[in-house]
Design an enzyme around this catalytic site. Structure first.
Site, PDB file in Angstrom:
ATOM      1  N   SER A   1       0.845  -1.193   0.000  1.00  0.00           N
ATOM      2  CA  SER A   1       0.000   0.000   0.000  1.00  0.00           C
ATOM      3  C   SER A   1       0.875   1.236   0.000  1.00  0.00           C
ATOM      4  O   SER A   1       2.079   1.172   0.276  1.00  0.00           O
ATOM      5  CB  SER A   1      -0.920   0.013   1.233  1.00  0.00           C
ATOM      6  OG  SER A   1      -0.155   0.122   2.416  1.00  0.00           O
TER       7      SER A   1
ATOM      8  N   GLU B   1      -9.838   2.718  -8.909  1.00  0.00           N
ATOM      9  CA  GLU B   1      -8.800   3.507  -9.566  1.00  0.00           C
ATOM     10  C   GLU B   1      -8.820   3.230 -11.070  1.00  0.00           C
ATOM     11  O   GLU B   1      -8.798   2.069 -11.496  1.00  0.00           O
ATOM     12  CB  GLU B   1      -7.431   3.169  -8.989  1.00  0.00           C
ATOM     13  CG  GLU B   1      -7.290   3.494  -7.503  1.00  0.00           C
ATOM     14  CD  GLU B   1      -5.932   3.116  -6.965  1.00  0.00           C
ATOM     15  OE1 GLU B   1      -4.924   3.552  -7.560  1.00  0.00           O
ATOM     16  OE2 GLU B   1      -5.866   2.374  -5.967  1.00  0.00           O
TER      17      GLU B   1
ATOM     18  N   GLU C   1      -7.059  -0.543 -10.238  1.00  0.00           N
ATOM     19  CA  GLU C   1      -7.198  -1.292  -8.995  1.00  0.00           C
ATOM     20  C   GLU C   1      -8.500  -0.909  -8.310  1.00  0.00           C
ATOM     21  O   GLU C   1      -9.163   0.065  -8.696  1.00  0.00           O
ATOM     22  CB  GLU C   1      -6.027  -1.005  -8.036  1.00  0.00           C
ATOM     23  CG  GLU C   1      -4.669  -1.459  -8.526  1.00  0.00           C
ATOM     24  CD  GLU C   1      -3.564  -1.202  -7.505  1.00  0.00           C
ATOM     25  OE1 GLU C   1      -3.870  -0.751  -6.385  1.00  0.00           O
ATOM     26  OE2 GLU C   1      -2.397  -1.458  -7.837  1.00  0.00           O
TER      27      GLU C   1
ATOM     28  N   THR D   1      -6.726   8.958  -1.472  1.00  0.00           N
ATOM     29  CA  THR D   1      -7.040  10.140  -2.271  1.00  0.00           C
ATOM     30  C   THR D   1      -8.401  10.719  -1.917  1.00  0.00           C
ATOM     31  O   THR D   1      -8.681  11.892  -2.180  1.00  0.00           O
ATOM     32  CB  THR D   1      -7.014   9.815  -3.775  1.00  0.00           C
ATOM     33  OG1 THR D   1      -8.034   8.859  -4.078  1.00  0.00           O
ATOM     34  CG2 THR D   1      -5.666   9.263  -4.195  1.00  0.00           C
TER      35      THR D   1
ATOM     36  N   ARG E   1       3.272   9.475   5.737  1.00  0.00           N
ATOM     37  CA  ARG E   1       2.214  10.488   5.661  1.00  0.00           C
ATOM     38  C   ARG E   1       1.712  10.757   7.071  1.00  0.00           C
ATOM     39  O   ARG E   1       1.181   9.883   7.735  1.00  0.00           O
ATOM     40  CB  ARG E   1       1.087   9.979   4.761  1.00  0.00           C
ATOM     41  CG  ARG E   1       0.084  11.030   4.385  1.00  0.00           C
ATOM     42  CD  ARG E   1      -0.805  10.552   3.239  1.00  0.00           C
ATOM     43  NE  ARG E   1      -1.492   9.312   3.529  1.00  0.00           N
ATOM     44  CZ  ARG E   1      -1.547   8.271   2.706  1.00  0.00           C
ATOM     45  NH1 ARG E   1      -0.938   8.298   1.543  1.00  0.00           N
ATOM     46  NH2 ARG E   1      -2.197   7.179   3.046  1.00  0.00           N
TER      47      ARG E   1
END
Length: 396
Positions: free
Chosen positions: A160, A267, A279, A287, A364
């Site tokens: 991921s 996606e 995907e 997102t 992140r």
């Protein structure tokens, strides 16, 4: 009739959250708004969702015995996978024994592994995808790259946030790409997918909600990725009516095949009016964090509502919006988000700080959200706010 009783009593509902990062944290918050008990699980302590859950458990979710023991001990009303690193065959077994897996155990099993979902889409449903080959050994990998051709994209079948993903642009990078994929897989070294390079104008995430109300779509989300990890997203992505209709048809086809209730991040690559499947994630998508400011129900609120068996009659879109991921590099458990008074000085700007306990390498750690009169203006506003942010990475 859908009903939810008093929390943490025999008439209440319990959700077992398998994965407790920033996306899981928002799902946990939304579930708690419906009075649902949340037990947050992950491989490390003090993960974001654990900080706000009713209880938390730390264990290796890839270990079948540990996962099964937790499920049988907790006996949750809802098992909610939020990461790829899960022993999904156990979920299939538990569902057969009467447990409720979101959206379904089969969906979790197929989509946590790129091989399963790619074969479903391309070979069973006839949906157009990039050319692809799978490889388990280095020799198979070299042969796959030769057959697919250079340039090509390499991904572990289980990973991921771009971990283990890279693009081979010349033959001298083949061995390096193999090692990157082996080191970046969520389950450790293993099988990879070699994908033919797709010529596209832009890529989107089409958030697709399956609920008792039927299938509902959010406005398409455009995004920019760096080595497979998202940096910017915006909503809506401008696209032709024909391309949007095709995207929705593909999303409906793949999510109908997976079944169950919840949100799916589909996606897709778009070239002119042509849409190519990439995907799908059977859960909120990174997102899609832009929906925390762009819609009346964020992707997390939609997921919670759908999986609880509640209707989603409509989704109100507020207007052009953007998100900018805050990615921090270093090796520390001491991080300060600084200059926040400047970050938030413009109207229509928000920030979420995830609360991850440490960073090793890059991670992140937050997201900036912005709204404006146009998508382009929202993106620029998010960039301005991001550029004002100071991140102090302190020594351990």
């Amino acid at each position: 009739m859908a009903k939810i009783g008093s929390v943490m009593t025999p008439v209440g509902r319990k959700a077992l959250l398998l994965g407790s990062g920033e996306l899981g944290k928002e799902v946990a918050l939304e579930l708690q708004r419906y009075n649902v008990e949340v037990v947050a699980c992950d491989r490390y302590a003090n993960a974001p969702a654990m900080q706000i859950a009713h209880r938390s458990l730390v264990f290796n979710m890839l270990d079948p015995d540990s996962l099964k023991d937790v499920i049988l001990s907790e006996r949750p009303d809802h098992i909610i996978p939020e990461v790829e690193a899960i022993a999904t065959p156990v979920l299939v077994e538990m569902e057969k024994d009467g447990f409720n897996v979101t959206p379904t155990a089969r969906a979790a099993y197929l989509t946590m592994n790129r091989e399963g979902i790619r074969r479903l889409a391309a070979e069973e449903l006839g949906i157009k995808t990039s050319r692809y080959k799978f490889a388990s050994t280095y020799d198979e990998f070299k042969a796959a790259v030769e057959e697919i051709g250079i340039p090509c994209v390499i991904k572990p079948i289980m990973s991921s946030s771009g971990h283990g993903q890279c693009t081979i642009k010349s033959a001298d990078k083949i061995e390096e790409a193999w090692h990157i994929a082996q080191e970046g897989g969520r389950a450790g070294a293993g099988r990879v997918i070699v994908e033919g390079f797709v010529d596209f104008d832009y890529e989107i995430t089409l958030l697709t909600v399956r609920s008792v109300s039927g299938t509902t779509f959010c406005e398409p989300i455009g995004h920019v990725q760096v080595e497979g990890d998202y940096r910017y997203s915006w909503q809506p992505q401008a696209m032709s009516a024909k391309a949007l209709e095709s995207a929705r048809e593909i999303a409906r086809k793949i999510t109908d095949a997976l079944g169950g209730y919840g949100i799916f991040g589909v996606e897709l690559f778009v070239k002119d009016d042509e849409v190519i499947f990439s995907e799908v994630s059977p859960r909120p998508h990174d997102t899609g964090m832009v929906t925390m400011i762009s819609q009346d129900l964020s992707e997390f609120g939609l997921h919670a509502r759908a999986l609880l068996g509640l209707p989603v009659p409509s989704i109100r879109f507020y207007g052009p919006s953007a998100s900018r991921a805050i990615v921090v590099e270093g090796d520390t458990d001491k991080i300060e988000m600084d200059n926040l008074e400047k970050v938030l000085e413009e109207p229509g700007v928000q920030i979420r700080i995830f609360g991850k306990p440490e960073v090793k390498g890059h991670r992140r750690m937050g997201v900036i959200l912005a709204t404006a009169e146009s998508t382009e203006a929202a993106i620029e506003k998010a960039k301005r706010a991001y550029n004002k942010l100071k991140v102090n990475v302190l020594d351990r």
